[in-house]
Design an enzyme around this catalytic site. Structure first.
Site, short mmCIF file in Angstrom:
data_model
loop_
_atom_site.label_atom_id
_atom_site.label_comp_id
_atom_site.label_asym_id
_atom_site.label_seq_id
_atom_site.Cartn_x
_atom_site.Cartn_y
_atom_site.Cartn_z
N LYS A 86 -2.74 4.70 7.26
CA LYS A 86 -2.84 5.26 8.61
C LYS A 86 -2.76 6.79 8.56
CE LYS A 86 -0.69 1.17 10.60
NZ LYS A 86 -0.42 0.46 9.32
N ASP A 133 -11.06 -0.27 14.06
CA ASP A 133 -11.54 -0.36 12.68
C ASP A 133 -13.02 -0.76 12.67
OD1 ASP A 133 -9.04 0.21 11.55
OD2 ASP A 133 -8.42 -1.89 11.65
N ASP A 170 -6.78 4.07 10.72
CA ASP A 170 -6.44 3.39 9.48
C ASP A 170 -7.65 3.58 8.58
OD1 ASP A 170 -4.92 1.95 7.69
OD2 ASP A 170 -4.34 0.44 9.17
N CYS A 199 -3.94 -17.49 15.31
CA CYS A 199 -3.59 -16.63 16.43
C CYS A 199 -3.67 -17.41 17.73
CB CYS A 199 -4.55 -15.44 16.52
SG CYS A 199 -4.03 -14.03 15.54
N CYS A 216 -11.01 -7.94 15.95
CA CYS A 216 -9.93 -8.23 14.99
C CYS A 216 -10.23 -7.67 13.60
CB CYS A 216 -9.71 -9.73 14.88
SG CYS A 216 -8.43 -10.16 13.67
N CYS A 240 -9.11 -11.82 19.27
CA CYS A 240 -9.64 -10.55 19.77
C CYS A 240 -10.96 -10.27 19.05
CB CYS A 240 -8.66 -9.43 19.47
SG CYS A 240 -6.98 -9.78 20.01
N ARG A 252 7.28 -0.01 1.64
CA ARG A 252 7.15 -1.10 2.60
C ARG A 252 5.92 -1.95 2.31
NH1 ARG A 252 5.70 3.75 4.26
NH2 ARG A 252 4.28 4.18 5.97
N ARG A 297 0.82 -1.21 0.00
CA ARG A 297 0.00 0.00 0.00
C ARG A 297 0.86 1.26 0.00
NH1 ARG A 297 -4.29 -0.47 4.31
NH2 ARG A 297 -5.30 -1.51 2.58
N TYR A 298 1.96 1.20 0.73
CA TYR A 298 2.85 2.36 0.86
C TYR A 298 4.04 2.18 -0.08
CZ TYR A 298 0.29 3.18 5.25
OH TYR A 298 -0.67 3.40 6.19
N ARG A 339 -8.72 -8.51 10.99
CA ARG A 339 -8.58 -9.59 9.98
C ARG A 339 -9.45 -10.79 10.33
NH1 ARG A 339 -2.94 -8.04 10.01
NH2 ARG A 339 -2.99 -6.16 8.75
C1 LIG Z 1 0.39 -0.45 9.12
C2 LIG Z 1 0.84 -0.87 7.79
C3 LIG Z 1 2.18 -0.73 7.40
C4 LIG Z 1 3.23 -0.14 8.31
O1 LIG Z 1 2.95 1.21 8.58
P1 LIG Z 1 3.94 2.10 9.48
O2 LIG Z 1 3.21 3.39 9.69
O3 LIG Z 1 5.22 2.23 8.71
O4 LIG Z 1 4.16 1.35 10.76
C5 LIG Z 1 2.52 -1.14 6.12
N1 LIG Z 1 1.60 -1.63 5.27
C6 LIG Z 1 0.31 -1.76 5.62
C7 LIG Z 1 -0.66 -2.28 4.61
C8 LIG Z 1 -0.12 -1.39 6.88
O5 LIG Z 1 -1.41 -1.53 7.23
#
Ligand SMILES: *Cc1c(COP(=O)(O)O)cnc(C)c1O
Length: 388
Positions: A350, A306, A343, A137, A144, A141, A128, A124-125, A146
């Site tokens: 986020k 969420d 989120d 798990c 959850c 929870c 990363r 998504r980002y 997921r």
């Molecule tokens: C939370 C998350 C991350 C990591 O986010 P950070 O703000 O860097 O901790 C990476 N990818 C996804 C899809 C996430 O939900």
């Protein structure tokens, strides 16, 4: 210093074991595999240990194929057996609210399935990825995010073929410098399986940073064995975000688990979901965050809950999170103040939520509100031009 091989058993937990698992000796109790096998899952087992309310009993009986119940005996020992309002209990034993579908709720509110580059890998980002490696798990929870995949069989297989597809994708995308391993809970996997993943990720030159999200140190601290920490430390820089919900979780067992991890050089962060009737007041959050610092865990995120289907009874207004941050910032150690985030539903990622600290301008001065509500000036003449 005493050797770190034997695991502590707190007085509270020992009394619980004596009452409900009298045949179990220390070594068995501290065996994480036993803790997983002995999880409290059925209505019958729940009723053996807790005095269930009619609501809890009817809901467990009617759960069907929804998120199952699963509580490790260790974690159950932290819960008040008589009180349905016990904070940890509210996150573990379902109530009828789970069957109510509120406005805006969804089974995959963060639209993770749409952002899957390959099965189990959410990209998504820009730099990363989120790598889901298990749907298992140690505890389930009730809020959850997921729930759609956790504890179920479905389209995700989490086998070596699927892992290999994700690894190939990461290897082919040189912009990925950070891999967040999650699930399910990765620390419920065997050391060998984890090492298979970590060693292959480490072999990809552009992956600088490997981290993991887990609730295991809080709900199954016995999993943090010397063998595990010795393995993890071979893959530094390796960071761990631990899911903590309430100060009652900070037991002697958790102290041992976090000490072992921190002594292995693993930087520890925490993630907390804001839940109604669990941790939605300043005092509880302050005790949690300060308690985590005492165990070398740096609070990282507080999440607005969420809008997962059936979560309304566990969600708070967003203003509650702002109130909590306002009650922490300035009033306690800056390290004890995590970032409050939403989120964003639909896959927006986020988004930090902050109260506005900039009150306005007065000539060359920027007017700022401090933690006590006082207004202070910062001379910012050049900002004046830009601010127009
Ligand atoms: C939370 C998350 C991350 C990591 O986010 P950070 O703000 O860097 O901790 C990476 N990818 C996804 C899809 C996430 O939900």
């Amino acid at each position: 210093m005493a050797p770190r091989s034997a695991f502590p058993i707190s007085d509270r937990t020992a009394a619980f074991r004596e009452r409900h698992f009298p045949e179990i000796d220390d070594a068995t109790w501290n065996d994480w595999h036993w803790q997983l096998r002995a999880r409290i899952r059925s209505l019958k087992e729940l009723e053996r240990i807790f005095r269930l309310s009619a609501d809890e009993r009817d809901t467990v009986a009617a759960l069907g194929d929804r998120l199952p119940v699963g509580i490790t005996p260790y974690y159950a020992s932290l819960i008040d057996a008589e009180d349905p309002a016990d904070p940890i209990r509210r996150t573990m034993i379902p109530v009828a609210g789970e069957f109510e579908s509120g406005p805006g709720e969804a089974d995959d509110p963060l639209a993770e399935d749409e952002d899957m580059a390959v099965p189990g890998l959410v990209h998504r980002y820009p730099d990363r990825v989120l790598f889901l490696v298990s749907n298992f798990c140690a505890t389930y929870c009730r809020y959850c995010t997921r729930a759609r995949l956790v504890g179920k069989t479905g389209e995700y297989h989490f086998n070596y073929d699927q892992y290999q597809q994700a690894l190939d994708y990461i290897a082919a995308h040189t912009e990925i410098r950070d891999v967040l391993i999650s699930g399910g809970d990765p620390l419920t996997m065997s050391d060998d399986r984890l090492e298979w993943l970590l060693s292959r990720l480490r072999a990809i030159p552009h992956v600088e940073f490997i981290r993991m999200g887990s609730k295991v140190p809080a709900v199954l601290p016995q999993r943090i064995t010397p063998e595990l920490t010795a393995m993890l430390r071979r893959y530094h820089p390796f960071w761990l975000s631990i899911h903590f919900q309430h100060p009652d979780e900070i037991s002697p067992e958790v102290a041992e688990a976090t000490a072992r991890l921190a002594d292995a050089g693993i930087p520890l962060g925490s993630q907390t979901v804001l839940n109604r009737g669990v941790n939605d007041d300043v005092d509880t959050m302050k005790r949690l965050m300060q308690g985590l610092l005492r165990h070398r865990v740096r609070p990282y995120y507080i999440y607005q809950c969420d809008p997962i289907t059936g979560s309304a009874h566990l969600r708070t207004p967003v203003a509650k999170g702002l109130e909590i941050i306002a009650g922490l910032r300035g009033h306690t150690t800056g390290y004890a103040v995590p970032q409050f985030v939403i989120d964003a539903p639909g896959g927006g990622g986020k988004i930090p939520i902050m109260a506005q600290a900039i009150v306005g301008r007065d000539g060359d001065d920027l007017l700022l509100r401090n933690f006590e509500g006082g207004v202070f000036r910062y001379p910012d003449p050049e900002g004046r031009e830009e601010g127009r």
